[in-house]
Design a protein around this motif. Sequence first.
Motif, PDB file in Angstrom:
ATOM      1  N   GLN A  10       6.216 -31.229  -0.152  1.00  0.00           N
ATOM      2  CA  GLN A  10       5.301 -31.592   0.929  1.00  0.00           C
ATOM      3  C   GLN A  10       4.539 -32.835   0.536  1.00  0.00           C
ATOM      4  OE1 GLN A  10       2.061 -28.850   1.836  1.00  0.00           O
ATOM      5  NE2 GLN A  10       2.143 -29.428   3.988  1.00  0.00           N
ATOM      6  N   ASP A  11       4.684 -33.868   1.335  1.00  0.00           N
ATOM      7  CA  ASP A  11       4.025 -35.146   1.088  1.00  0.00           C
ATOM      8  C   ASP A  11       3.339 -35.599   2.365  1.00  0.00           C
ATOM      9  OD1 ASP A  11       7.069 -35.472  -0.365  1.00  0.00           O
ATOM     10  OD2 ASP A  11       5.297 -35.741  -1.618  1.00  0.00           O
ATOM     11  N   LEU A  12       2.186 -36.249   2.188  1.00  0.00           N
ATOM     12  CA  LEU A  12       1.485 -36.792   3.352  1.00  0.00           C
ATOM     13  C   LEU A  12       2.404 -37.751   4.095  1.00  0.00           C
ATOM     14  CD1 LEU A  12      -2.111 -37.499   2.031  1.00  0.00           C
ATOM     15  CD2 LEU A  12      -1.435 -35.884   3.811  1.00  0.00           C
ATOM     16  N   GLY A  13       2.459 -37.582   5.390  1.00  0.00           N
ATOM     17  CA  GLY A  13       3.278 -38.471   6.208  1.00  0.00           C
ATOM     18  C   GLY A  13       4.728 -38.055   6.342  1.00  0.00           C
ATOM     19  N   HIS A  14       5.140 -37.052   5.549  1.00  0.00           N
ATOM     20  CA  HIS A  14       6.539 -36.604   5.597  1.00  0.00           C
ATOM     21  C   HIS A  14       6.677 -35.130   5.947  1.00  0.00           C
ATOM     22  CE1 HIS A  14       8.454 -40.267   4.089  1.00  0.00           C
ATOM     23  NE2 HIS A  14       7.420 -40.400   3.304  1.00  0.00           N
ATOM     24  N   GLY A  15       5.597 -34.414   6.019  1.00  0.00           N
ATOM     25  CA  GLY A  15       5.706 -32.981   6.285  1.00  0.00           C
ATOM     26  C   GLY A  15       6.420 -32.284   5.148  1.00  0.00           C
ATOM     27  N   LEU A  16       7.237 -31.294   5.471  1.00  0.00           N
ATOM     28  CA  LEU A  16       8.023 -30.582   4.469  1.00  0.00           C
ATOM     29  C   LEU A  16       9.460 -31.052   4.529  1.00  0.00           C
ATOM     30  CD1 LEU A  16       5.665 -28.373   5.178  1.00  0.00           C
ATOM     31  CD2 LEU A  16       7.145 -26.909   3.840  1.00  0.00           C
ATOM     32  N   ARG A  17      10.017 -31.330   3.370  1.00  0.00           N
ATOM     33  CA  ARG A  17      11.419 -31.737   3.289  1.00  0.00           C
ATOM     34  C   ARG A  17      12.168 -30.826   2.327  1.00  0.00           C
ATOM     35  NH1 ARG A  17      11.054 -37.993   1.909  1.00  0.00           N
ATOM     36  NH2 ARG A  17       9.352 -37.197   0.603  1.00  0.00           N
ATOM     37  N   LEU A  18      13.338 -30.393   2.762  1.00  0.00           N
ATOM     38  CA  LEU A  18      14.133 -29.461   1.972  1.00  0.00           C
ATOM     39  C   LEU A  18      14.833 -30.184   0.831  1.00  0.00           C
ATOM     40  CD1 LEU A  18      15.238 -26.535   1.762  1.00  0.00           C
ATOM     41  CD2 LEU A  18      17.135 -27.291   3.210  1.00  0.00           C
ATOM     42  N   ILE A  19      14.704 -29.644  -0.374  1.00  0.00           N
ATOM     43  CA  ILE A  19      15.326 -30.243  -1.551  1.00  0.00           C
ATOM     44  C   ILE A  19      16.673 -29.569  -1.822  1.00  0.00           C
ATOM     45  CG2 ILE A  19      15.072 -30.772  -4.001  1.00  0.00           C
ATOM     46  CD1 ILE A  19      12.022 -30.408  -3.606  1.00  0.00           C
ATOM     47  N   TYR A  20      16.645 -28.274  -2.024  1.00  0.00           N
ATOM     48  CA  TYR A  20      17.839 -27.469  -2.262  1.00  0.00           C
ATOM     49  C   TYR A  20      17.611 -26.094  -1.657  1.00  0.00           C
ATOM     50  CZ  TYR A  20      20.589 -30.249  -5.624  1.00  0.00           C
ATOM     51  OH  TYR A  20      21.378 -31.198  -6.224  1.00  0.00           O
ATOM     52  N   TYR A  21      18.727 -25.403  -1.424  1.00  0.00           N
ATOM     53  CA  TYR A  21      18.616 -24.013  -1.053  1.00  0.00           C
ATOM     54  C   TYR A  21      19.771 -23.226  -1.651  1.00  0.00           C
ATOM     55  CZ  TYR A  21      22.178 -24.610   2.620  1.00  0.00           C
ATOM     56  OH  TYR A  21      23.338 -24.851   3.302  1.00  0.00           O
ATOM     57  N   SER A  22      19.615 -21.910  -1.611  1.00  0.00           N
ATOM     58  CA  SER A  22      20.620 -21.016  -2.187  1.00  0.00           C
ATOM     59  C   SER A  22      20.824 -19.835  -1.252  1.00  0.00           C
ATOM     60  CB  SER A  22      20.144 -20.521  -3.552  1.00  0.00           C
ATOM     61  OG  SER A  22      20.961 -19.467  -4.014  1.00  0.00           O
ATOM     62  N   ALA A  23      22.080 -19.540  -0.965  1.00  0.00           N
ATOM     63  CA  ALA A  23      22.407 -18.435  -0.063  1.00  0.00           C
ATOM     64  C   ALA A  23      22.556 -17.112  -0.807  1.00  0.00           C
ATOM     65  CB  ALA A  23      23.689 -18.738   0.701  1.00  0.00           C
ATOM     66  N   ALA A  24      22.735 -17.187  -2.114  1.00  0.00           N
ATOM     67  CA  ALA A  24      22.923 -15.981  -2.937  1.00  0.00           C
ATOM     68  C   ALA A  24      22.981 -16.437  -4.387  1.00  0.00           C
ATOM     69  CB  ALA A  24      24.203 -15.257  -2.545  1.00  0.00           C
ATOM     70  N   ALA A  25      23.024 -15.494  -5.286  1.00  0.00           N
ATOM     71  CA  ALA A  25      23.150 -15.845  -6.698  1.00  0.00           C
ATOM     72  C   ALA A  25      24.408 -16.684  -6.908  1.00  0.00           C
ATOM     73  CB  ALA A  25      23.190 -14.588  -7.549  1.00  0.00           C
ATOM     74  N   ASP A  26      24.254 -17.746  -7.674  1.00  0.00           N
ATOM     75  CA  ASP A  26      25.345 -18.660  -8.025  1.00  0.00           C
ATOM     76  C   ASP A  26      25.861 -19.502  -6.857  1.00  0.00           C
ATOM     77  OD1 ASP A  26      26.573 -16.080 -10.181  1.00  0.00           O
ATOM     78  OD2 ASP A  26      25.354 -17.831 -10.720  1.00  0.00           O
ATOM     79  N   ILE A  27      25.146 -19.499  -5.728  1.00  0.00           N
ATOM     80  CA  ILE A  27      25.522 -20.352  -4.588  1.00  0.00           C
ATOM     81  C   ILE A  27      24.331 -21.227  -4.223  1.00  0.00           C
ATOM     82  CG2 ILE A  27      26.246 -20.430  -2.182  1.00  0.00           C
ATOM     83  CD1 ILE A  27      27.492 -17.667  -2.574  1.00  0.00           C
ATOM     84  N   THR A  28      24.474 -22.529  -4.408  1.00  0.00           N
ATOM     85  CA  THR A  28      23.400 -23.453  -4.060  1.00  0.00           C
ATOM     86  C   THR A  28      23.962 -24.607  -3.250  1.00  0.00           C
ATOM     87  OG1 THR A  28      23.643 -24.756  -6.094  1.00  0.00           O
ATOM     88  CG2 THR A  28      22.118 -22.890  -6.168  1.00  0.00           C
ATOM     89  N   ASP A  29      23.078 -25.278  -2.501  1.00  0.00           N
ATOM     90  CA  ASP A  29      23.513 -26.407  -1.690  1.00  0.00           C
ATOM     91  C   ASP A  29      22.367 -27.394  -1.525  1.00  0.00           C
ATOM     92  OD1 ASP A  29      25.640 -26.548   1.290  1.00  0.00           O
ATOM     93  OD2 ASP A  29      25.210 -28.011  -0.281  1.00  0.00           O
ATOM     94  N   LYS A  30      22.734 -28.639  -1.303  1.00  0.00           N
ATOM     95  CA  LYS A  30      21.734 -29.691  -1.184  1.00  0.00           C
ATOM     96  C   LYS A  30      21.040 -29.641   0.160  1.00  0.00           C
ATOM     97  CE  LYS A  30      24.303 -32.874  -4.166  1.00  0.00           C
ATOM     98  NZ  LYS A  30      25.000 -34.176  -4.239  1.00  0.00           N
ATOM     99  N   GLY A  31      19.781 -30.073   0.131  1.00  0.00           N
ATOM    100  CA  GLY A  31      19.040 -30.253   1.356  1.00  0.00           C
ATOM    101  C   GLY A  31      18.917 -31.722   1.697  1.00  0.00           C
ATOM    102  N   GLU A  32      17.785 -32.080   2.223  1.00  0.00           N
ATOM    103  CA  GLU A  32      17.569 -33.451   2.706  1.00  0.00           C
ATOM    104  C   GLU A  32      17.306 -34.438   1.576  1.00  0.00           C
ATOM    105  OE1 GLU A  32      14.236 -33.556   5.329  1.00  0.00           O
ATOM    106  OE2 GLU A  32      14.377 -35.705   5.725  1.00  0.00           O
ATOM    107  N   VAL A  33      16.610 -34.015   0.514  1.00  0.00           N
ATOM    108  CA  VAL A  33      16.195 -34.934  -0.550  1.00  0.00           C
ATOM    109  C   VAL A  33      16.510 -34.376  -1.935  1.00  0.00           C
ATOM    110  CG1 VAL A  33      14.426 -36.174   0.764  1.00  0.00           C
ATOM    111  CG2 VAL A  33      13.834 -34.000  -0.320  1.00  0.00           C
TER     112      VAL A  33
END
Lengths: 113, 115
Positions: free
Chosen positions: A37-60
């Motif tokens: 969370q940064d001023l002027g940018h709101g919230l931006r997704l970095i990474y997420y994970s759907a389950a153990a050992d499964i990850t995926d990139k977000g916006e930044v």
Amino acid sequence: DAGITQSPRYKITETGRQVTLMCHQTWSHSYMFWYRQDLGHGLRLIYYSAAADITDKGEVPDGYVVSRSKTENFPLTLESATRSQTSVYFCASRVGGSSYEQYFGPGTRLTVT
Amino acid sequence: AQSVAQPEDQVNVAEGNPLTVKCTYSVSGNPYLFWYVQYPNRGLQFLLKYITGDNLVKGSYGFEAEFNKSQTSFHLKKPSALVSDSALYFCAVRDAGNAGNMLTFGGGTRLMVKP
């Protein structure tokens, strides 16, 4: 009910250092997320994970690494911190299926000097 | 791509008066819409959501939101504001046609309720 916790709550580090932000949830939610969370940018997704050992990139995702060896933990690592990574970092989680609302931790305020 | 706009950086309202915090969205399919509130030094708290069904959605702390498909809006409302409602409010959207899991957040609106 501890819910979702983050540690540390505040961190100051120097440029070039590696730092890891921790996130732990007690709900056994399938999905976990990292936002900044940064001023002027709101919230931006970095990474997420759907389950153990499964990850995926977000916006930044650049400059960040994640892992998820256990369902309840989702650490975020800054491999070589830069001043532009000074921010407030939020972890979130949600159940699987069609319930898309996310539940947020209290945040970690990171300052890179 | 999905996007959310919160056109007002700040909304000022007197205690006891009705409040509205505006949100408009853009998605390619049907929207899933959410409102969150953030108090100082805290994480975001879920208030309410619209997935389908009744256009008026009721949520926590007396808040409600009205989904308007033709105007692509999802404004947050409360009939009578409290000083304790003062906080930062975020609207978020997920494209129902999106196979991913991203919520896109608006920039936030600061609500100030004055006694």
